[in-house]
Design a protein around this motif. Structure first.
Motif, mmCIF file in Angstrom:
data_model
loop_
_atom_site.group_PDB
_atom_site.id
_atom_site.type_symbol
_atom_site.label_atom_id
_atom_site.label_comp_id
_atom_site.label_asym_id
_atom_site.label_seq_id
_atom_site.Cartn_x
_atom_site.Cartn_y
_atom_site.Cartn_z
ATOM 1 N N PRO A 62 -0.423 -0.749 -9.514
ATOM 2 C CA PRO A 62 0.063 -1.456 -10.700
ATOM 3 C C PRO A 62 -1.468 -1.073 -11.485
ATOM 4 C CG PRO A 62 -0.474 -2.948 -8.896
ATOM 5 C CD PRO A 62 -0.300 -1.618 -8.116
ATOM 6 N N GLN A 63 -1.307 -1.421 -12.618
ATOM 7 C CA GLN A 63 -2.372 -1.283 -13.626
ATOM 8 C C GLN A 63 -3.472 -2.649 -13.289
ATOM 9 O OE1 GLN A 63 -1.078 -1.244 -17.450
ATOM 10 N NE2 GLN A 63 -0.814 0.862 -17.633
ATOM 11 N N VAL A 71 0.826 -1.188 -0.093
ATOM 12 C CA VAL A 71 -0.137 0.020 -0.136
ATOM 13 C C VAL A 71 0.745 1.356 -0.163
ATOM 14 C CG1 VAL A 71 -1.715 1.269 1.430
ATOM 15 C CG2 VAL A 71 -1.940 -1.125 1.205
ATOM 16 N N ALA A 72 1.801 1.124 0.766
ATOM 17 C CA ALA A 72 2.820 2.325 0.730
ATOM 18 C C ALA A 72 3.242 2.505 -0.630
ATOM 19 C CB ALA A 72 3.864 2.285 1.842
ATOM 20 N N ALA A 73 3.958 1.511 -1.204
ATOM 21 C CA ALA A 73 4.430 1.602 -2.829
ATOM 22 C C ALA A 73 3.459 2.242 -3.529
ATOM 23 C CB ALA A 73 4.926 0.394 -3.030
ATOM 24 N N ALA A 74 2.379 1.788 -3.354
ATOM 25 C CA ALA A 74 1.182 2.173 -4.323
ATOM 26 C C ALA A 74 0.955 3.890 -4.090
ATOM 27 C CB ALA A 74 -0.085 1.506 -4.192
ATOM 28 N N ALA A 75 1.089 4.287 -2.993
ATOM 29 C CA ALA A 75 0.721 5.710 -2.543
ATOM 30 C C ALA A 75 1.974 6.504 -3.158
ATOM 31 C CB ALA A 75 0.646 5.760 -1.085
ATOM 32 N N LEU A 76 3.064 5.955 -2.672
ATOM 33 C CA LEU A 76 4.477 6.611 -3.338
ATOM 34 C C LEU A 76 4.663 6.584 -4.866
ATOM 35 C CD1 LEU A 76 6.818 8.178 -2.062
ATOM 36 C CD2 LEU A 76 8.013 6.224 -1.987
#
Length: 283
Positions: free
Chosen positions: A279-280, A270-275
């Motif tokens: 992913p598609q 989730v943190a990576a998606a926010a930063l």
């Protein structure tokens, strides 16, 4: 901040470190570790837990045969080998799908473990306790994780400056032994010879260690810095650990050494998606 990209070259293929956080699952085969001592000292229990770590999404499994909790007694080389080698041999016989790191500061243990299939050497003494361990890593072409544990640090000086100085010595030892630069990972050593306040200062200033030029491993899982803050025992520190993992990731951490793999992995995704953006979606 954005994450620096690193390819850590090792047997079985490189570890690609960067924006995608990697999770290292903890497998302690010790009778006295602070959180799970004795839980997996039986061979079958240890192997089952290794499988469970992978099922939860661990990218690496960290196998340790000696506790480093405060007040623990050191064990001899043979005792440590007796704990870890049966597990390594059994995992190798099953073609275990994830790389295994051996959590040891002893050169002989590291040598035997690498020959049995370990892909990384995780040295909590930063290559500064047993001078031969760096030579073992260089001989086998094995990456090392060098952790900060400076018991003689002057607490009156700046924490990060002193950590950089001490870790620079670990880097020098590694390079002088013939370990390639792309085979070095640094661990700031949360909880090791650091006060309660210093651990949180380190978490807040973790990004300053990127000046050293190496990927960072964050190991805060269930530690006293969380327990003392929340007043909870080790097994109730999962939420606190997740918070430190996410904060460590936002400060540029690459690998996260944890007991509770799925919870930390989900939070880090989730943190990576926010930063960086999610992913598609498929379909």
């Amino acid at each position: 901040m954005t994450h620096t990209a690193h390819n850590v070259v090792m047997a079985g293929g490189p570890l690609k470190l960067g924006r995608d956080p990697l999770v290292m699952g903890i497998l302690n085969v010790t009778p006295d570790s602070f959180s799970d001592g004795g839980d997996f000292s039986n061979r079958d229990l240890a192997l089952n837990h290794a499988d469970a770590l992978i099922a939860e999404g661990a990218d690496i499994v960290d196998l340790g045969g000696e506790s480093t909790r405060p007040g623990s007694e050191e064990v001899g080389v043979q005792a440590e080998l007796d704990r870890v080698m049966p597990i390594l041999d059994a995992l190798a016989a099953r073609d275990f799908e994830a790389p295994i790191s051996i959590d040891t500061y002893k050169a002989l243990v590291a040598d035997q473990a690498v020959q049995a299939g370990a892909s990384l050497i995780n040295d909590v003494r930063g290559l500064q306790r047993d001078p031969e361990i760096a030579a073992v890593a260089a001989c086998h072409g094995t990456p090392v994780i060098a952790m900060h544990w400076d018991t003689e640090r002057d607490s009156g000086l700046d924490l990060i400056d002193e950590m950089k100085r001490w870790l620079s010595r670990s880097i020098e030892i590694a390079l002088n032994a013939g370990i390639a630069k792309d085979k070095i990972i640094l661990d700031p050593g949360f909880g090791f010879a650091k006060s309660f306040a210093e651990n949180y200062e380190l978490l807040n200033r973790l990004d300053e260690l990127h000046a050293l030029g190496f990927p960072l491993l964050v190991g805060t899982s269930r530690k006293r810095m969380i327990g003392n803050l929340l007043d909870v025992p080790p097994r109730e520190r999962v939420s606190g650990t997740i918070a430190t993992s996410v904060l460590g990731y936002l400060k540029g951490g690459h690998i996260f050494r944890v007991h509770d793999v799925r919870a930390n992995r989900d939070a880090l995704r989730v943190a990576a998606a926010a930063l960086y953006g999610p992913p598609q979606q498929k379909g």
